[in-house]
Scaffold this motif. Structure first.
Motif, PDB file in Angstrom:
ATOM      1  N   PHE A 187       0.824  -1.213   0.000  1.00  0.00           N
ATOM      2  CA  PHE A 187       0.000   0.000   0.000  1.00  0.00           C
ATOM      3  C   PHE A 187       0.854   1.257   0.000  1.00  0.00           C
ATOM      4  CE2 PHE A 187      -3.244  -3.026   1.394  1.00  0.00           C
ATOM      5  CZ  PHE A 187      -4.292  -2.645   0.577  1.00  0.00           C
ATOM      6  N   ILE A 188       2.010   1.217   0.643  1.00  0.00           N
ATOM      7  CA  ILE A 188       2.926   2.363   0.595  1.00  0.00           C
ATOM      8  C   ILE A 188       3.408   2.573  -0.837  1.00  0.00           C
ATOM      9  CG2 ILE A 188       5.205   3.183   1.324  1.00  0.00           C
ATOM     10  CD1 ILE A 188       4.672   1.821   4.032  1.00  0.00           C
ATOM     11  N   LYS A 189       3.637   1.494  -1.539  1.00  0.00           N
ATOM     12  CA  LYS A 189       4.033   1.573  -2.948  1.00  0.00           C
ATOM     13  C   LYS A 189       2.911   2.209  -3.779  1.00  0.00           C
ATOM     14  CE  LYS A 189       5.458  -1.359  -6.841  1.00  0.00           C
ATOM     15  NZ  LYS A 189       5.692  -2.761  -7.282  1.00  0.00           N
ATOM     16  N   LEU A 190       1.658   1.850  -3.462  1.00  0.00           N
ATOM     17  CA  LEU A 190       0.504   2.406  -4.189  1.00  0.00           C
ATOM     18  C   LEU A 190       0.358   3.909  -3.953  1.00  0.00           C
ATOM     19  CD1 LEU A 190      -2.227  -0.357  -3.633  1.00  0.00           C
ATOM     20  CD2 LEU A 190      -0.906   0.077  -5.699  1.00  0.00           C
ATOM     21  N   VAL A 191       0.808   4.392  -2.787  1.00  0.00           N
ATOM     22  CA  VAL A 191       0.738   5.829  -2.493  1.00  0.00           C
ATOM     23  C   VAL A 191       1.480   6.629  -3.555  1.00  0.00           C
ATOM     24  CG1 VAL A 191       1.529   7.620  -0.885  1.00  0.00           C
ATOM     25  CG2 VAL A 191       0.407   5.561  -0.001  1.00  0.00           C
ATOM     26  N   MET A 192       2.539   6.065  -4.096  1.00  0.00           N
ATOM     27  CA  MET A 192       3.359   6.774  -5.084  1.00  0.00           C
ATOM     28  C   MET A 192       2.882   6.559  -6.515  1.00  0.00           C
ATOM     29  SD  MET A 192       7.136   6.311  -3.350  1.00  0.00           S
ATOM     30  CE  MET A 192       6.960   4.587  -2.885  1.00  0.00           C
ATOM     31  N   SER A 193       1.690   5.967  -6.664  1.00  0.00           N
ATOM     32  CA  SER A 193       1.120   5.761  -7.992  1.00  0.00           C
ATOM     33  C   SER A 193       0.808   7.101  -8.652  1.00  0.00           C
ATOM     34  CB  SER A 193      -0.167   4.928  -7.887  1.00  0.00           C
ATOM     35  OG  SER A 193      -0.852   4.899  -9.117  1.00  0.00           O
ATOM     36  N   LYS A 194       0.917   7.140  -9.969  1.00  0.00           N
ATOM     37  CA  LYS A 194       0.588   8.353 -10.716  1.00  0.00           C
ATOM     38  C   LYS A 194      -0.911   8.462 -10.988  1.00  0.00           C
ATOM     39  CE  LYS A 194       5.094   8.603 -13.019  1.00  0.00           C
ATOM     40  NZ  LYS A 194       5.809   8.610 -14.317  1.00  0.00           N
ATOM     41  N   VAL A 195      -1.657   7.397 -10.664  1.00  0.00           N
ATOM     42  CA  VAL A 195      -3.108   7.389 -10.860  1.00  0.00           C
ATOM     43  C   VAL A 195      -3.774   7.924  -9.592  1.00  0.00           C
ATOM     44  CG1 VAL A 195      -5.121   5.986 -11.427  1.00  0.00           C
ATOM     45  CG2 VAL A 195      -2.882   5.400 -12.387  1.00  0.00           C
ATOM     46  N   GLU A 196      -4.519   9.016  -9.730  1.00  0.00           N
ATOM     47  CA  GLU A 196      -5.071   9.702  -8.564  1.00  0.00           C
ATOM     48  C   GLU A 196      -5.929   8.801  -7.685  1.00  0.00           C
ATOM     49  OE1 GLU A 196      -7.237  13.950  -7.892  1.00  0.00           O
ATOM     50  OE2 GLU A 196      -8.374  12.467  -9.036  1.00  0.00           O
ATOM     51  N   VAL A 197      -6.839   8.047  -8.295  1.00  0.00           N
ATOM     52  CA  VAL A 197      -7.766   7.246  -7.488  1.00  0.00           C
ATOM     53  C   VAL A 197      -7.019   6.176  -6.688  1.00  0.00           C
ATOM     54  CG1 VAL A 197      -8.270   5.584  -9.342  1.00  0.00           C
ATOM     55  CG2 VAL A 197      -9.944   5.970  -7.535  1.00  0.00           C
ATOM     56  N   ILE A 198      -5.959   5.600  -7.255  1.00  0.00           N
ATOM     57  CA  ILE A 198      -5.160   4.608  -6.536  1.00  0.00           C
ATOM     58  C   ILE A 198      -4.418   5.283  -5.392  1.00  0.00           C
ATOM     59  CG2 ILE A 198      -3.207   3.019  -6.707  1.00  0.00           C
ATOM     60  CD1 ILE A 198      -4.027   2.398  -9.556  1.00  0.00           C
ATOM     61  N   GLN A 199      -3.836   6.419  -5.681  1.00  0.00           N
ATOM     62  CA  GLN A 199      -3.071   7.160  -4.682  1.00  0.00           C
ATOM     63  C   GLN A 199      -3.946   7.535  -3.492  1.00  0.00           C
ATOM     64  OE1 GLN A 199      -1.658  11.406  -5.390  1.00  0.00           O
ATOM     65  NE2 GLN A 199       0.231  10.267  -5.767  1.00  0.00           N
ATOM     66  N   ILE A 200      -5.104   8.108  -3.769  1.00  0.00           N
ATOM     67  CA  ILE A 200      -5.991   8.584  -2.705  1.00  0.00           C
ATOM     68  C   ILE A 200      -6.553   7.424  -1.887  1.00  0.00           C
ATOM     69  CG2 ILE A 200      -8.218   9.698  -2.273  1.00  0.00           C
ATOM     70  CD1 ILE A 200      -7.563  11.606  -4.568  1.00  0.00           C
ATOM     71  N   SER A 201      -6.994   6.376  -2.572  1.00  0.00           N
ATOM     72  CA  SER A 201      -7.620   5.253  -1.856  1.00  0.00           C
ATOM     73  C   SER A 201      -6.594   4.497  -1.000  1.00  0.00           C
ATOM     74  CB  SER A 201      -8.303   4.302  -2.843  1.00  0.00           C
ATOM     75  OG  SER A 201      -7.392   3.831  -3.807  1.00  0.00           O
ATOM     76  N   SER A 202      -5.347   4.403  -1.463  1.00  0.00           N
ATOM     77  CA  SER A 202      -4.318   3.721  -0.670  1.00  0.00           C
ATOM     78  C   SER A 202      -3.944   4.538   0.565  1.00  0.00           C
ATOM     79  CB  SER A 202      -3.081   3.437  -1.522  1.00  0.00           C
ATOM     80  OG  SER A 202      -2.546   4.622  -2.061  1.00  0.00           O
ATOM     81  N   ILE A 203      -3.901   5.877   0.424  1.00  0.00           N
ATOM     82  CA  ILE A 203      -3.635   6.743   1.582  1.00  0.00           C
ATOM     83  C   ILE A 203      -4.766   6.610   2.594  1.00  0.00           C
ATOM     84  CG2 ILE A 203      -3.365   9.120   2.364  1.00  0.00           C
ATOM     85  CD1 ILE A 203      -2.118   9.757  -0.368  1.00  0.00           C
ATOM     86  N   ASP A 204      -5.986   6.605   2.096  1.00  0.00           N
ATOM     87  CA  ASP A 204      -7.160   6.427   2.967  1.00  0.00           C
ATOM     88  C   ASP A 204      -7.054   5.119   3.753  1.00  0.00           C
ATOM     89  OD1 ASP A 204      -8.867   8.527   3.097  1.00  0.00           O
ATOM     90  OD2 ASP A 204     -10.138   7.929   1.438  1.00  0.00           O
ATOM     91  N   PHE A 205      -6.650   4.061   3.039  1.00  0.00           N
ATOM     92  CA  PHE A 205      -6.528   2.753   3.690  1.00  0.00           C
ATOM     93  C   PHE A 205      -5.475   2.799   4.793  1.00  0.00           C
ATOM     94  CE2 PHE A 205      -4.216  -1.231   4.123  1.00  0.00           C
ATOM     95  CZ  PHE A 205      -5.229  -2.083   4.505  1.00  0.00           C
ATOM     96  N   LEU A 206      -4.306   3.377   4.501  1.00  0.00           N
ATOM     97  CA  LEU A 206      -3.229   3.429   5.489  1.00  0.00           C
ATOM     98  C   LEU A 206      -3.645   4.236   6.720  1.00  0.00           C
ATOM     99  CD1 LEU A 206      -0.120   3.913   3.165  1.00  0.00           C
ATOM    100  CD2 LEU A 206      -0.661   1.898   4.554  1.00  0.00           C
TER     101      LEU A 206
END
Length: 596
Positions: free
Chosen positions: A349-368
């Motif tokens: 999920f930390i890796k997903l935080v650095m995604s360039k896709v906004e929805v992936i980035q936001i949802s992974s931060i929310d999860f963490l």
């Protein structure tokens, strides 16, 4: 000409005699004649099945087997009811199927009477007979569906009902239309089922009343859930779309759970269609808002499937975002949270935080944020794995993160740093302060707002943080916002400055530019409308009076009369400032100013 309207089997049995046609009676012809009464026979079978279902409720022996038979009778009844008005004349296969059903129902009725009267010869024999009947009923249902799917039934009487006008449609209009769609969903061909599901999806998005009506139709939701396992991609996809919408209605969630939707949804997560999986995850996201349903998802292997979806780089953003949303709901259950942590998913999920896709980035931060909330050990683990570093990277102006993504990242940084022993060192080492200063200087409205929130929060973390902020140049940037057109900006800037002034070095930094003190005094003008809360300004000035150079600037500015006026209006901080500056060596200066 008469020949053109005869069934083909009868044409083949005609002989010509002296230029006239003679029909030679055959066995096929006799069957064809009997087909003329096919329609009432279907009606009679429907009546007999209905009677048998009612009778079965009175049977007290072999209850499990009779429950199974009753379920199959109800399914068969639905299929027959839906084709009751279909044109099956001149169709031997349909006729023979109806006849076979009639025989089975008669046999089943006899066994029902034996069970009621306890007149059967042996339990094992009766159990065997009931199993045979159950198997025949299942075959009959399949036969009718197969006949329809290959087009042996022509729906000449199945006139498609027009969609009611949303403006004037009554509840009865909606119900009539839904029942027509349900008939097509139940026994229609693959194409007809698909078209009915598409139409259903259109109306439930157009008018939510359709969802309420559909929820009151027996077995409607059951069929939708059943179609989640369909091998036909279009049918599966449209069924998933429908339940994802229905799950948004609080009154329908328990109905979907009641017909066993969780297991099929989890199975869909392993399907090939990304769109179908997306609908399924959105549905699960809504259903798992109730923590009681989280256990069911876990019991069917849903957690593993969802983690796999998040870890697949080929999946598109909406799918991963929805999967993160479901997992966010699931980690409320401590056992599921522990499973995810033990599965080393935090790093993913930390890796997903650095995604360039906004929805992936936001949802992974929310999860963490959710998994860390209220759990110090998990928070430390996320920090150890580089969670704060990843979140700060979202704030990097050189990267193309969205403003929303940055706002969520800042919230995540605040959440993680609450329990961190030395958050300032982490923030400084990864450039947090540099990013905030950049947004102060060059950011647009939204990014400047983010910077102000970050600065205010940082002031509250420690005295050391306030000192470092003053050292790296926050004060001049904050002062600029005291004259902002935005009331919120002015207030946040003033509150942050007030907090920073508790540090002696910051007071010296503030008064180093004598224009800063002058600005505060000018904002105390009685007619100043575009100003900060005067109590807040006076609080800052009161703090500054502990600094000799500040006291001199206040007295020399020519605006001290504004403070005097506020003191006369019983403003306590203004009185304190006047009293402090009236003492000792400032008294004579002030007296001269007051009486000039």
């Amino acid at each position: 000409m008469y020949n053109d309207f005869l069934p083909k089997t009868m044409k083949n049995n005609m002989v010509e005699d002296n230029n006239s046609l003679l029909v030679v009676p055959t066995h096929s012809q006799q069957i064809q004649e009997s087909l003329k009464v096919e329609k009432p026979t279907t009606q009679k079978v429907i009546e007999e099945i209905s009677s048998l279902i009612s009778l079965s409720y009175s049977i007290k022996v072999f209850s499990a087997k009779w429950q199974l038979i009753r379920n199959k009778l109800e399914e068969l009844l639905s299929s027959l009811t839906a084709i009751e008005n279909c044109d099956s004349n001149n169709n031997l296969e349909v006729f023979s199927t109806i006849q076979a059903i009639t025989e089975t129902i008669k046999d089943c009725h006899d066994q029902a009477n034996q069970c009621l009267e306890l007149s059967y010869t042996g339990k094992l024999l009766m159990q065997s007979n009931l199993d045979i009947v159950s198997g025949k009923l299942e075959k009959h249902k399949k036969d009718i569906l197969d006949i329809d799917n290959v087009g042996l039934l022509t729906h000449s009487y199945a006139i498609e009902v027009s969609r009611p006008n949303i403006v004037v449609a009554s509840r009865d209009d909606l119900r009539f239309y839904i029942l027509d769609l349900f008939s097509r969903i139940k026994i229609g061909s693959v194409d007809m089922k698909g078209q009915a599901l598409i139409a259903f999806n259109e109306v439930i998005q157009e008018d939510e009343r359709y969802v309420k009506v559909a929820s009151e139709v027996d077995n409607f939701f059951s069929f939708l859930v059943h179609f989640l396992d369909s091998q036909e991609r279009e049918i599966q996809e449209n069924a998933a779309k429908a339940v994802s919408v229905i799950a948004g209605f609080e009154s329908c969630k328990s109905l979907l759970i009641g017909v066993g939707i969780i297991a099929p949804l989890v199975r869909v997560l392993e399907s090939e269609s990304e769109l179908t999986k997306e609908f399924a995850t959105k549905c699960l996201q809504k259903l798992t808002e109730n923590a009681d349903n989280a256990w069911s998802v876990s019991a069917h292997g849903g957690v593993t499937s969802l983690l796999k979806m998040c870890d697949n780089e080929e999946n598109h953003g909406e799918l991963v975002g929805s999967a993160c949303g479901v997992l966010k709901n699931l980690v409320i259950v401590q056992e599921i949270k522990r499973f995810i942590i033990d599965d080393d998913a935090i790093e993913m999920f930390i890796k997903l935080v650095m995604s360039k896709v906004e929805v992936i980035q936001i949802s992974s931060i929310d999860f963490l944020q959710t998994i860390a909330s209220g759990n110090e050990s998990v928070t430390k683990l996320i920090i150890k794995e580089g969670g704060v570093r990843a979140l700060i990277s979202v704030l990097d102006p050189k990267l193309s993160s969205s403003t929303k993504g940055r706002q969520i990242a800042l919230r995540g940084i605040m959440t993680l740093c609450i329990s961190s022993e030395n958050p300032l060192s982490i923030l400084i080492s990864h450039g947090f302060l540099d990013h905030i200063l950049y947004f102060f200087q060059f950011g647009d409205f939204l990014n400047q707002e983010l910077a102000l929130k970050a600065a205010f929060w940082l002031c509250g973390t420690s005295e050391e943080a306030k000192n470092v902020m003053g050292y790296v140049g926050f004060i001049p940037e904050l002062v600029k916002f005291l004259g902002s057109k935005s009331f919120e900006f002015r207030e946040m800037a003033a509150e942050t400055i007030s907090s920073m002034m508790t540090i002696p070095r910051n007071r010296k930094r503030f008064v180093h530019d004598d224009q800063n003190v002058t600005l505060l005094l000018q904002m105390l003008h009685p007619e100043e409308t575009n100003s900060v809360n005067k109590k807040l300004l006076l609080s800052i000035l009161m703090t500054l009076t502990s600094c000799n150079s500040a006291r001199k600037q206040i007295v020399d500015s020519g605006y001290f009369k504004y403070i005097e006026k506020l003191a006369e209006d019983e403003e306590s901080d203004a009185k304190k400032i006047v009293k402090k500056l009236s003492g000792n060596k400032f008294r004579s200066i002030l007296n001269g100013l007051w009486h000039s």
